[in-house]
Design a protein around this motif. Structure first.
Motif, PDB file in Angstrom:
ATOM      1  N   LEU A   1    -100.680 138.498-114.185  1.00 55.44           N
ATOM      2  CA  LEU A   1    -100.808 138.302-115.631  1.00 55.44           C
ATOM      3  C   LEU A   1    -101.368 139.512-116.362  1.00 55.44           C
ATOM      4  CD1 LEU A   1    -102.313 134.686-115.676  1.00 55.44           C
ATOM      5  CD2 LEU A   1     -99.918 135.343-115.849  1.00 55.44           C
ATOM      6  N   LEU A   2    -101.825 140.515-115.625  1.00 55.59           N
ATOM      7  CA  LEU A   2    -102.557 141.602-116.256  1.00 55.59           C
ATOM      8  C   LEU A   2    -101.717 142.427-117.222  1.00 55.59           C
ATOM      9  CD1 LEU A   2    -104.816 142.876-113.334  1.00 55.59           C
ATOM     10  CD2 LEU A   2    -105.425 141.395-115.243  1.00 55.59           C
ATOM     11  N   TRP A   3    -100.402 142.506-116.982  1.00 55.33           N
ATOM     12  CA  TRP A   3     -99.557 143.293-117.873  1.00 55.33           C
ATOM     13  C   TRP A   3     -99.137 142.518-119.116  1.00 55.33           C
ATOM     14  CZ3 TRP A   3     -99.584 148.249-117.681  1.00 55.33           C
ATOM     15  CH2 TRP A   3     -99.720 148.922-116.470  1.00 55.33           C
ATOM     16  N   ILE A   4     -99.238 141.194-119.085  1.00 56.81           N
ATOM     17  CA  ILE A   4     -98.803 140.408-120.239  1.00 56.81           C
ATOM     18  C   ILE A   4     -99.644 140.708-121.481  1.00 56.81           C
ATOM     19  CG2 ILE A   4     -98.557 138.062-121.154  1.00 56.81           C
ATOM     20  CD1 ILE A   4     -97.621 137.157-118.440  1.00 56.81           C
ATOM     21  N   PRO A   5    -100.980 140.860-121.376  1.00 55.21           N
ATOM     22  CA  PRO A   5    -101.739 141.252-122.570  1.00 55.21           C
ATOM     23  C   PRO A   5    -101.301 142.595-123.160  1.00 55.21           C
ATOM     24  CG  PRO A   5    -103.215 140.363-120.919  1.00 55.21           C
ATOM     25  CD  PRO A   5    -101.880 140.514-120.256  1.00 55.21           C
ATOM     26  N   VAL A   6    -100.797 143.501-122.308  1.00 53.26           N
ATOM     27  CA  VAL A   6    -100.289 144.778-122.821  1.00 53.26           C
ATOM     28  C   VAL A   6     -99.115 144.520-123.766  1.00 53.26           C
ATOM     29  CG1 VAL A   6     -99.214 146.975-122.211  1.00 53.26           C
ATOM     30  CG2 VAL A   6    -101.058 146.052-120.786  1.00 53.26           C
ATOM     31  N   ILE A   7     -98.206 143.640-123.353  1.00 50.52           N
ATOM     32  CA  ILE A   7     -97.081 143.271-124.210  1.00 50.52           C
ATOM     33  C   ILE A   7     -97.595 142.559-125.461  1.00 50.52           C
ATOM     34  CG2 ILE A   7     -94.941 141.950-124.351  1.00 50.52           C
ATOM     35  CD1 ILE A   7     -94.827 144.364-122.515  1.00 50.52           C
ATOM     36  N   GLY A   8     -98.636 141.746-125.280  1.00 50.35           N
ATOM     37  CA  GLY A   8     -99.231 141.061-126.425  1.00 50.35           C
ATOM     38  C   GLY A   8     -99.744 142.049-127.465  1.00 50.35           C
ATOM     39  N   LEU A   9    -100.317 143.155-127.009  1.00 52.20           N
ATOM     40  CA  LEU A   9    -100.797 144.183-127.938  1.00 52.20           C
ATOM     41  C   LEU A   9     -99.639 144.847-128.675  1.00 52.20           C
ATOM     42  CD1 LEU A   9    -103.581 145.870-125.753  1.00 52.20           C
ATOM     43  CD2 LEU A   9    -103.911 144.379-127.738  1.00 52.20           C
ATOM     44  N   VAL A  10     -98.537 145.083-127.961  1.00 53.68           N
ATOM     45  CA  VAL A  10     -97.340 145.656-128.592  1.00 53.68           C
ATOM     46  C   VAL A  10     -96.813 144.705-129.669  1.00 53.68           C
ATOM     47  CG1 VAL A  10     -94.932 146.337-128.233  1.00 53.68           C
ATOM     48  CG2 VAL A  10     -96.685 147.012-126.570  1.00 53.68           C
ATOM     49  N   ILE A  11     -96.716 143.417-129.317  1.00 54.41           N
ATOM     50  CA  ILE A  11     -96.191 142.409-130.241  1.00 54.41           C
ATOM     51  C   ILE A  11     -97.065 142.292-131.485  1.00 54.41           C
ATOM     52  CG2 ILE A  11     -95.820 139.905-130.506  1.00 54.41           C
ATOM     53  CD1 ILE A  11     -94.978 139.870-127.548  1.00 54.41           C
ATOM     54  N   THR A  12     -98.363 142.508-131.328  1.00 57.37           N
ATOM     55  CA  THR A  12     -99.299 142.336-132.438  1.00 57.37           C
ATOM     56  C   THR A  12     -99.443 143.586-133.296  1.00 57.37           C
ATOM     57  OG1 THR A  12    -100.548 140.758-131.083  1.00 57.37           O
ATOM     58  CG2 THR A  12    -101.638 141.609-133.051  1.00 57.37           C
ATOM     59  N   PHE A  13     -99.605 144.744-132.647  1.00 53.31           N
ATOM     60  CA  PHE A  13     -99.947 145.943-133.417  1.00 53.31           C
ATOM     61  C   PHE A  13     -98.739 146.745-133.889  1.00 53.31           C
ATOM     62  CE2 PHE A  13    -104.124 145.201-131.503  1.00 53.31           C
ATOM     63  CZ  PHE A  13    -104.904 145.314-132.643  1.00 53.31           C
TER      64      PHE A  13
ATOM     65  N   VAL B   1     -93.151 127.412-116.769  1.00 54.31           N
ATOM     66  CA  VAL B   1     -93.824 128.673-116.459  1.00 54.31           C
ATOM     67  C   VAL B   1     -93.822 129.592-117.676  1.00 54.31           C
ATOM     68  CG1 VAL B   1     -91.735 129.825-115.579  1.00 54.31           C
ATOM     69  CG2 VAL B   1     -94.000 130.539-114.777  1.00 54.31           C
ATOM     70  N   ALA B   2     -92.773 129.538-118.483  1.00 56.05           N
ATOM     71  CA  ALA B   2     -92.706 130.350-119.694  1.00 56.05           C
ATOM     72  C   ALA B   2     -93.794 129.936-120.680  1.00 56.05           C
ATOM     73  CB  ALA B   2     -91.330 130.230-120.341  1.00 56.05           C
ATOM     74  N   TYR B   3     -94.042 128.632-120.761  1.00 58.78           N
ATOM     75  CA  TYR B   3     -95.082 128.138-121.661  1.00 58.78           C
ATOM     76  C   TYR B   3     -96.442 128.717-121.265  1.00 58.78           C
ATOM     77  CZ  TYR B   3     -97.856 124.915-124.465  1.00 58.78           C
ATOM     78  OH  TYR B   3     -98.744 124.383-125.376  1.00 58.78           O
ATOM     79  N   ALA B   4     -96.708 128.816-119.955  1.00 61.87           N
ATOM     80  CA  ALA B   4     -97.972 129.383-119.483  1.00 61.87           C
ATOM     81  C   ALA B   4     -98.084 130.857-119.858  1.00 61.87           C
ATOM     82  CB  ALA B   4     -98.081 129.216-117.970  1.00 61.87           C
ATOM     83  N   TYR B   5     -96.986 131.604-119.738  1.00 62.49           N
ATOM     84  CA  TYR B   5     -97.000 133.016-120.116  1.00 62.49           C
ATOM     85  C   TYR B   5     -97.324 133.176-121.610  1.00 62.49           C
ATOM     86  CZ  TYR B   5     -94.660 133.938-115.636  1.00 62.49           C
ATOM     87  OH  TYR B   5     -94.344 134.016-114.300  1.00 62.49           O
ATOM     88  N   VAL B   6     -96.755 132.298-122.423  1.00 59.50           N
ATOM     89  CA  VAL B   6     -96.980 132.368-123.866  1.00 59.50           C
ATOM     90  C   VAL B   6     -98.460 132.198-124.185  1.00 59.50           C
ATOM     91  CG1 VAL B   6     -96.555 131.224-126.082  1.00 59.50           C
ATOM     92  CG2 VAL B   6     -94.669 131.596-124.486  1.00 59.50           C
ATOM     93  N   GLN B   7     -99.115 131.293-123.466  1.00 58.55           N
ATOM     94  CA  GLN B   7    -100.525 131.018-123.770  1.00 58.55           C
ATOM     95  C   GLN B   7    -101.421 132.218-123.512  1.00 58.55           C
ATOM     96  OE1 GLN B   7    -100.943 128.270-125.566  1.00 58.55           O
ATOM     97  NE2 GLN B   7     -98.750 128.183-125.165  1.00 58.55           N
ATOM     98  N   VAL B   8    -101.023 133.090-122.568  1.00 63.21           N
ATOM     99  CA  VAL B   8    -101.809 134.306-122.333  1.00 63.21           C
ATOM    100  C   VAL B   8    -101.778 135.185-123.583  1.00 63.21           C
ATOM    101  CG1 VAL B   8    -102.028 136.392-120.934  1.00 63.21           C
ATOM    102  CG2 VAL B   8    -101.358 134.236-119.853  1.00 63.21           C
ATOM    103  N   VAL B   9    -100.582 135.326-124.185  1.00 61.80           N
ATOM    104  CA  VAL B   9    -100.455 136.106-125.419  1.00 61.80           C
ATOM    105  C   VAL B   9    -101.190 135.406-126.565  1.00 61.80           C
ATOM    106  CG1 VAL B   9     -98.845 137.111-127.088  1.00 61.80           C
ATOM    107  CG2 VAL B   9     -98.233 137.033-124.668  1.00 61.80           C
ATOM    108  N   ALA B  10    -101.076 134.084-126.622  1.00 61.95           N
ATOM    109  CA  ALA B  10    -101.717 133.323-127.696  1.00 61.95           C
ATOM    110  C   ALA B  10    -103.232 133.486-127.659  1.00 61.95           C
ATOM    111  CB  ALA B  10    -101.339 131.849-127.589  1.00 61.95           C
TER     112      ALA B  10
END
Length: 316
Positions: A65-77, A124-133
């Motif tokens: 899961l460690l790389w998913i927050p990186v994508i979350g930062l891209v999606i946000t900033f 499993v996709a729903y779980a990935y989304v929650q990391v970004v959320a």
């Protein structure tokens, strides 16, 4: 199929019903602006804190899961900086400019993004989304609120020297109290303290309650005539939200992940419309809320009519 229908009906009940109720309460003059502001403040300071505590306690981090927050930062900033660039012409209208930037930056990740990812791809996709959320909830408190405060101060200064707020004034206010919930929940998780089974039901109940408290102010603030005046400006966000950010997210995700499930989930998250939190943030700090409402209405309709069917055709 029955579970899917139940989830769709639940989404409608937790979004359309409170918005509709709030709209008619407003039309019938049964609530005051002071009550609306109090409801928003209660949600930010109380409900956010409770949900942050329970969700961070449940969160289990792993190497995957460690790389998913990186994508979350891209999606946000990425949309944040693009929104700032696109709104340079509004420098003399800081309340309006901040509303534009928040509308571009904040997406309806946890609710619409989670539901569509679940329906198209699976649990499993729903779980990935929650990391970004979770990441975006942290950024809402620690980044978006201070940004809104600065634009609010800029508008109040009317060209005069802006009062320079201290670090404490920006980051240690009652609007950031949910950070304590996040920290406490994270400590409990790190210490492997088991969460009582009753918390699952309590969390579900608080989620539904928070949705109603989230969406009811949208109806209370909804002014179709005022929002319509900003619709043309809000629609400038469409290519940013539905083309630029999803393509950038797909490109970066393809470099970081080999699992197509994660890549597709991140693209869906990157395509979500303007979030209710954009509306609430601007209302909380007295910014141009009609612009965020226009963006919320317009982008949500396009997401439902165009993007959702496209995702089903491509990946379901």
């Amino acid at each position: 199929m029955d579970e899917t229908i139940t989830r769709i009906l639940t989404l409608l009940a937790d979004s359309l019903l409170p918005i509709t109720l709030g709209y008619f309460l407003h039309r019938w003059n049964l609530v005051s602006p002071r009550f609306t502001q109090a409801l928003i403040t209660f949600n930010v300071r109380v409900m956010f804190t409770i949900l942050a505590f329970i969700s961070f306690w449940k969160l289990k981090l792993s190497a995957e899961l460690l790389w998913i927050p990186v994508i979350g930062l891209v999606i946000t900033f990425a949309p944040y900086f693009a929104g700032l660039a696109m709104s340079r012409g509004l420098k003399d209208r800081p309340r309006e400019r901040c509303a534009f930037v928040m509308s571009a930056m904040l997406g309806n990740t946890g609710t619409l993004g989670g539901l569509v990812s679940y329906l198209v791809i699976g649990p499993v996709a729903y779980a990935y989304v929650q990391v970004v959320a979770v990441l975006q909830n942290v950024l809402l408190i620690l980044f978006c609120f201070p940004v809104c405060q600065k634009f609010h101060d800029l508008a109040d200064s009317k060209g005069a020297v802006i009062k320079k707020r201290s670090f404490r004034e920006l980051f240690f206010t009652w609007n950031q109290i949910s950070v304590l919930g996040m920290l406490l929940g994270g400590v409990f998780s790190a210490l492997s303290i088991p969460q009582p089974a009753a918390f699952d039901q309590a969390f579900s109940a608080f989620i539904h309650l928070s949705c109603w408290i989230n969406f009811l102010p949208v109806g209370l603030l909804l002014n179709f005539e005022a929002a319509a005046r900003f619709m043309k400006k809000a629609m400038l966000i469409i290519p940013l939200k539905f083309v630029f950010v999803p393509l950038l997210t797909w490109a970066v995700s393809s470099l970081l992940f080999s699992d197509p499930t994660i890549i597709r989930t991140m693209v869906i998250v990157a395509s979500t419309p303007t979030a209710i939190n954009a509306v609430l943030s601007c209302a909380l700090y007295g910014l141009e809320n009609n612009l965020t409402l226009a963006s919320f209405i317009g982008t949500t309709l396009i997401f439902a009519i165009v993007l959702c069917p496209l995702f089903f055709l491509l990946w379901a």
